[in-house]
Design an enzyme around this catalytic site. Structure first.
Site, PDB file in Angstrom:
ATOM      1  N   HIS A   1      59.323 -29.086  14.752  1.00 31.49           N
ATOM      2  CA  HIS A   1      60.643 -29.688  14.870  1.00 31.49           C
ATOM      3  C   HIS A   1      60.681 -30.493  16.176  1.00 31.49           C
ATOM      4  O   HIS A   1      59.932 -30.218  17.109  1.00 31.49           O
ATOM      5  CB  HIS A   1      61.725 -28.616  14.972  1.00 31.49           C
ATOM      6  CG  HIS A   1      61.663 -27.561  13.910  1.00 31.49           C
ATOM      7  ND1 HIS A   1      61.907 -27.828  12.596  1.00 31.49           N
ATOM      8  CD2 HIS A   1      61.415 -26.231  13.976  1.00 31.49           C
ATOM      9  CE1 HIS A   1      61.815 -26.701  11.890  1.00 31.49           C
ATOM     10  NE2 HIS A   1      61.510 -25.716  12.704  1.00 31.49           N
TER      11      HIS A   1
ATOM     12  N   SER B   1      65.223 -17.432  15.030  1.00 31.37           N
ATOM     13  CA  SER B   1      64.384 -18.421  14.338  1.00 31.37           C
ATOM     14  C   SER B   1      63.612 -19.300  15.317  1.00 31.37           C
ATOM     15  O   SER B   1      63.865 -19.305  16.522  1.00 31.37           O
ATOM     16  CB  SER B   1      65.263 -19.309  13.457  1.00 31.37           C
ATOM     17  OG  SER B   1      65.934 -20.257  14.263  1.00 31.37           O
ATOM     18  N   CYS B   2      62.704 -20.051  14.770  1.00 34.32           N
ATOM     19  CA  CYS B   2      61.870 -20.958  15.564  1.00 34.32           C
ATOM     20  C   CYS B   2      62.727 -21.924  16.382  1.00 34.32           C
ATOM     21  O   CYS B   2      62.502 -22.108  17.580  1.00 34.32           O
ATOM     22  CB  CYS B   2      60.932 -21.731  14.658  1.00 34.32           C
ATOM     23  SG  CYS B   2      61.704 -22.369  13.150  1.00 34.32           S
ATOM     24  N   ASN B   3      63.711 -22.547  15.727  1.00 33.23           N
ATOM     25  CA  ASN B   3      64.567 -23.496  16.444  1.00 33.23           C
ATOM     26  C   ASN B   3      65.364 -22.795  17.533  1.00 33.23           C
ATOM     27  O   ASN B   3      65.476 -23.297  18.656  1.00 33.23           O
ATOM     28  CB  ASN B   3      65.538 -24.177  15.468  1.00 33.23           C
ATOM     29  CG  ASN B   3      64.895 -25.346  14.749  1.00 33.23           C
ATOM     30  OD1 ASN B   3      64.418 -26.281  15.385  1.00 33.23           O
ATOM     31  ND2 ASN B   3      64.852 -25.285  13.431  1.00 33.23           N
TER      32      ASN B   3
ATOM     33  N   GLY C   1      65.090 -15.718   9.372  1.00 34.07           N
ATOM     34  CA  GLY C   1      65.656 -15.967   8.051  1.00 34.07           C
ATOM     35  C   GLY C   1      66.704 -14.934   7.654  1.00 34.07           C
ATOM     36  O   GLY C   1      67.428 -15.121   6.683  1.00 34.07           O
TER      37      GLY C   1
ATOM     38  N   GLY D   1      73.704 -23.482  16.925  1.00 38.54           N
ATOM     39  CA  GLY D   1      74.524 -23.183  18.100  1.00 38.54           C
ATOM     40  C   GLY D   1      74.974 -21.727  18.101  1.00 38.54           C
ATOM     41  O   GLY D   1      74.640 -20.964  19.019  1.00 38.54           O
TER      42      GLY D   1
ATOM     43  N   ILE E   1      54.383 -16.615   8.842  1.00 34.22           N
ATOM     44  CA  ILE E   1      54.670 -15.876  10.076  1.00 34.22           C
ATOM     45  C   ILE E   1      53.838 -14.589  10.130  1.00 34.22           C
ATOM     46  O   ILE E   1      53.208 -14.287  11.146  1.00 34.22           O
ATOM     47  CB  ILE E   1      56.179 -15.547  10.169  1.00 34.22           C
ATOM     48  CG1 ILE E   1      57.021 -16.842  10.240  1.00 34.22           C
ATOM     49  CG2 ILE E   1      56.475 -14.639  11.361  1.00 34.22           C
ATOM     50  CD1 ILE E   1      56.756 -17.736  11.437  1.00 34.22           C
TER      51      ILE E   1
END
Ligand SMILES: NC(=O)c1ccc[n+]([C@@H]2O[C@H](COP(=O)([O-])OP(=O)(O)OC[C@H]3O[C@@H](n4cnc5c(N)ncnc54)[C@H](O)[C@@H]3O)[C@@H](O)[C@H]2O)c1
Ligand SMILES: NC(=O)c1ccc[n+]([C@@H]2O[C@H](COP(=O)([O-])OP(=O)(O)OC[C@H]3O[C@@H](n4cnc5c(N)ncnc54)[C@H](O)[C@@H]3O)[C@@H](O)[C@H]2O)c1
Ligand SMILES: NC(=O)c1ccc[n+]([C@@H]2O[C@H](COP(=O)([O-])OP(=O)(O)OC[C@H]3O[C@@H](n4cnc5c(N)ncnc54)[C@H](O)[C@@H]3O)[C@@H](O)[C@H]2O)c1
Ligand SMILES: NC(=O)c1ccc[n+]([C@@H]2O[C@H](COP(=O)([O-])OP(=O)(O)OC[C@H]3O[C@@H](n4cnc5c(N)ncnc54)[C@H](O)[C@@H]3O)[C@@H](O)[C@H]2O)c1
Lengths: 340, 340, 340, 340
Positions: D220, D139-141, D110, D195, D12
């Protein structure tokens, strides 16, 4: 009956346990686990007394419905010999307790040669292990190399070996280890440790090995290139391999060209845990160039090839069978195993 | 004894053959192969008469030491019922010959529903198959979905299902198919064919499915999300799953969190070919939100879950057992199989 | 300006096109595609006139917003030389049309040596290609082998080479090809075709190669083992590699031990398409045993290493630059490329 | 010019550094590394002053030819704001030093939400971050989910979201992490942490997520299923996505159906490090059922999507740009980035 304890009931340990249980002259007096897991249930289903490393976890086991026979120390006391199949490095730490109770113990390839002082392969140096207190069964890769190199050396003399190990990244049930999409040099320096490790069993062999890790889970693949002393030809070599009880030939007619198809085959054969105990030498790859240069590909099932060696090591160390051929025959017969 | 022929002795066919051979009321009168291969040797070792598609290849088989009983047409004539486990699309081409000899035949999920006219799952619609000439056992994914959805629907009523299939790229012995390092939408449009396929068995279910393919070989993974009619809770759902003879619960105590560890477990259990015939529902994932929203993860062993369904379909079509529960019990008993 | 057409704008073709466009003495007069795809959009964005194999598809291209310049035949007529980067085997079928229009053409490694009659590597045999009508740039693996073997042969004389190719299963964007979890012998017989292929460029070399395919997508990995005529040592060999403009040394300080980390490095370096045009020899692996036995590991980026070779082949065939060193320098300069 | 330090020059950090360097209103005053590695060389080539965590290693860096500007503390003192891109958990440990020197700092996904107190996504809650000392870029997701959910919520109201994350096992250069041939539930309980993490940015959203890990390295894949308040249709949704500057649509004409082909496309587009900064929503997958049920597949490049968000967070926290749209436009312009 030789009383055998298996310390470390994991990938290797659970297979050794079943192989011991199948022998006419041995029995499993206990296996050990550190925590509740699928394998602990399996030990229960097989009827092996389960000992645990930390008795404070007894309740956790019992809550899960798994009976605990005691702690590892108790298990050790009850055994004539312990097969130590704990993770690499843990075996060395267990040595004092085996010494304390004056028990014989077998280490696996994850330990250094020096931990045991004697490294073992049934076909190559069974007699060295007779009556020893500590013996180390060499690793899966080394076992696979030693079988072929020793067979060639006995028959033709081996001037030198240059071998490449393409290793599986992790065992099939290992969900942590990679790589996912990489070929990793392990190590990038030459030689890899496999060459010197072969020499712990066959000190006379001039050998250089190179090793990489790839994203597969089942069986290593080796290329073996050897220069021989005596002239020979492909048919003579094949004959020697065919007669070797722990070298199997993957025939052309099966159309198998990979470790994956070879696994399917051992699975279809009904081998327990799909185990390929023998080296899987690809018949079509066996080549002799100009009479003295030998080449082949072989598949080595990392979880399985050391299992019969552990059984033979038990007999050698206990001194109950002095003849290697006799022990090898007994082991293979009890496993109902004929090399493919 | 019902005389069963297996046309296409591959991944599915070889498993169906062994399952048939294990039943008290059936026998394998023949299996078929197109060419010499590892599986042809296995048929020989199992003692199944081997028929071949093209008699001009008889010599090739015999040279490899494999006895040939005749051609596929002869095999069909000798059978009461044929389980067609040829590759997807080939089954449809075989229909005329089954019609010619007025034989019953079972198709697999690689064929369209229309080829058979009746799509089958033992728990859901056994009775529809009674005395039919042609029946199709739905695919591995659909079988896995139908078992859970039907169980929920019977107990609570299912208002709608939204499920995601994360599919294995190829079978373990398939060395051609990828992907290697990709997640492939298959298809990228919504819904995937699995939803409509579920409706061939359970037409009343409102279902939308999405599917991808990932670089794994062993078991699909499903997320199932369903809205229920009646209020319930996690314990009630677990109870229903526990009582279902083809739904297994992967318990928390096993520490299994992946298809790979689940495979290790079925392998350690000594299941033939490591087969997970039942759905592998992860117990810890079973959730009910606000009384009516159900969620779970389940692993579906693509090579295995349809096998007992084929056996039940045989009994239904032959009309020898009219009660689904009775056939299911017979099948499971003969396989010695109790859901994990 | 040499007018270059690229027939087949795929993995190799799109890289050749950009490399041609970067040269001071060449221009891309057209590239070709068979159907609408991501790469067709890229050709548009790069400003390369796009020709298509089948003009009846013009509408499909135009509907997607992609301008079509004409059909492949028109493109060929406009070119001085065609780089044929169609899939293996298609190039041979294109030969008649190149002959019809008396055009020069370069084939890739997927075609047989005989299609062109001359196989090419810039450092090894540039002069053989001067003024030829047809030349074949050898495959990625062969290019990687030839660079190292030729360098060693020039400096020390090479008595024999024994090399193992661990090949990537598919290119990164190839979602069809496997294997997923297998090491596939390709072929299981010895030697693989790579040895004889090296000899199409370096006929004097005694070489035996063995090859497997593993589930990775980016770069092949080679182990090279060679016996030399003259005595040497590691430092002398490293010096020769350092001076070679298409051999790069992956240094120890980078901590790179795999193709994956090497790719990350070329990506961080800003190389177009992450391309490693040079051989990636692992510095720490370079070993000389007893003065005459050479060993190393090298990573070969299958998509990239042949690209500068195609550029040099153009100059040789057009006869515009007679000195290999001069062309190699021009190519590398224009790409802004200095070996790592 | 805002003086930005990047603490942790890894996957990153190195991307953030280049993105900062590209902005007209910011400069990189330093980046940090713990040990000599390929990335340390890259920092040198980019001209970023390199600070190290442990000055006793200065010699090792200098021996490798890498200049060291000082230690991390010095770097922090020189900065207006620090982007902390150290491994998950390390950021929290760095908080005291940022507090000591009263510096602003941005954390990555993280770290826990509580470390910063404010979780950030430029389109969703830019204004919350204005003038804050500590902010965490999710985060990325989560970033990928928030972009789509927020866009749908703004336009139609989102009643609930049920999403499945099929996550890459490791980053492309990570050779340690697996799995190799497994689908791992992570976690097997429902919901996954994604979530609740979405709710740190969009607290009003009813969302349940499920997550698994598969053996891939690049991007992902998400399935998003949402129930909307207002009726709409596919075209309206597509229009909203097309107008969103960080949602890209992977069109049908590209024939792209996987993350691997999408990567090839961004690579062909010449994106630095092949980065897909935007969500890759598959156009053909966008579906609206019965006016209120939304479905789609999207690919999320884990290494890239959070990068522009970090840049926007810098401007918000420094208070130099108050209007989210203005900052987003500046960031995208400076990166030369238009969503695919
Ligand atoms: N897996 C292989 O491919 C392979 C092949 C050949 C040799 N070996 C060697 O065999 C040995 C065991 O490897 P493995 O793969 O079976 O490991 P494993 O992790 O599968 O099993 C080790 C077992 O030991 C148990 N254990 C851990 N610490 C313990 C302790 N202090 N006391 C008792 N039990 C403990 C664990 O619970 C586990 O069940 C290692 O030396 C390894 O190098 C492994
Ligand atoms: N493999 C799975 O995961 C799976 C799961 C469920 C259902 N199915 C379905 O089962 C069917 C069989 O699939 P499979 O995976 O077992 O395929 P397979 O390729 O493993 O086996 C097919 C067998 O049929 C033989 N065969 C080919 N053509 C034939 C012909 N004309 N006549 C007779 N035999 C012929 C082949 O030699 C092979 O042994 C397909 O419809 C498939 O969709 C497969
Ligand atoms: N990919 C590699 O790793 C690699 C390495 C070295 C050499 N090669 C060789 O390069 C050649 C091309 O391989 P590739 O990997 O680039 O293939 P590819 O499939 O990526 O690209 C081939 C291109 O040719 C086009 N095409 C197909 N048929 C055509 C026709 N009849 N006329 C014009 N265009 C046509 C396709 O649309 C595609 O764009 C082969 O000979 C291959 O063996 C490939
Ligand atoms: N990689 C991803 O896919 C991804 C995506 C989104 C968010 N994140 C988050 O970004 C953060 C960084 O992850 P990454 O993947 O870039 O990690 P990374 O391991 O690639 O990089 C971390 C860098 O920090 C350095 N470092 C380690 N300890 C340090 C210390 N004490 N002081 C200074 N530098 C130190 C390391 O040398 C390394 O260069 C984590 O919070 C992670 O969860 C990662």
């Amino acid at each position: 009956m030789i009383k055998v304890a298996i310390n470390g009931y994991g990938t290797i340990g659970k297979r050794v346990a079943d192989a011991v249980a199948a022998q006419p002259d041995m029995e499993v007096i206990g296996v050990s686990k550190t925590s509740v897991s699928a394998e602990a249930f399996i030990a229960g289903k097989r009827g092996y007394p389960l000992y645990i490393t930390d008795l404070s976890k007894r309740e956790a086991f019992e809550k899960a419905g798994i009976a605990v026979a005691g702690d590892v120390e108790e298990m050790i006391k009850k055994a004539d010999i312990i097969v130590d199949a704990t993770p690499g490095g843990v075996g060395a730490k267990n040595k004092p307790i085996y010494e304390l109770y004056q028990k014989k113990a077998i280490y696996q390839g994850g330990e250094d040669h020096e931990v045991a002082g004697t490294s073992f392969n049934a076909h190559a140096n069974y007699k060295e292990a007779i009556d020893k207190q500590f013996v180390r069964v060499v690793s899966c890769n080394t076992t696979g190399l030693v079988r072929v190199i020793n067979a060639l050396d006995q028959a033709f003399g081996v001037r030198k070996v240059r071998a490449v190990m393409v290793r599986r990244g992790g065992d099939p049930n290992d969900i942590k280890r990679g790589p996912i999409d990489a070929i990793v040099l392990n190590p990038q320096t030459i030689p890899s440790h496999h060459g010197p490790d072969v020499q712990t069993v066959l000190p006379q062999i001039n050998i250089v090995t190179m090793a990489m890790i790839v994203p597969t889970t089942f069986m290593h693949m080796h290329t073996i290139h050897a220069e021989l002393d005596k002239e020979t030809n492909r048919d003579e070599v094949l004959k020697i391999f065919r007669e070797h009880s722990r070298i199997g030939l993957v025939t052309k007619a099966t159309k198998i060209t990979s470790n994956a198809e070879l696994r399917e085959y051992t699975q279809d054969l009904g081998r327990p845990r799909t185990d390929l105990w023998e080296n899987g030498v690809f018949e079509d790859s066996v080549s002799v160039l100009d009479g003295k240069e030998f080449f082949c590909f072989q598949a080595i099932h990392q979880e399985a090839d050391v299992i019969p060696e552990n059984i033979d090591a038990i007999r050698a160390m206990m001194g109950t069978v002095k003849d290697p051929a006799e022990s090898i025959r007994m082991t293979n017969d009890a496993l109902g195993f004929v090399a493919i």
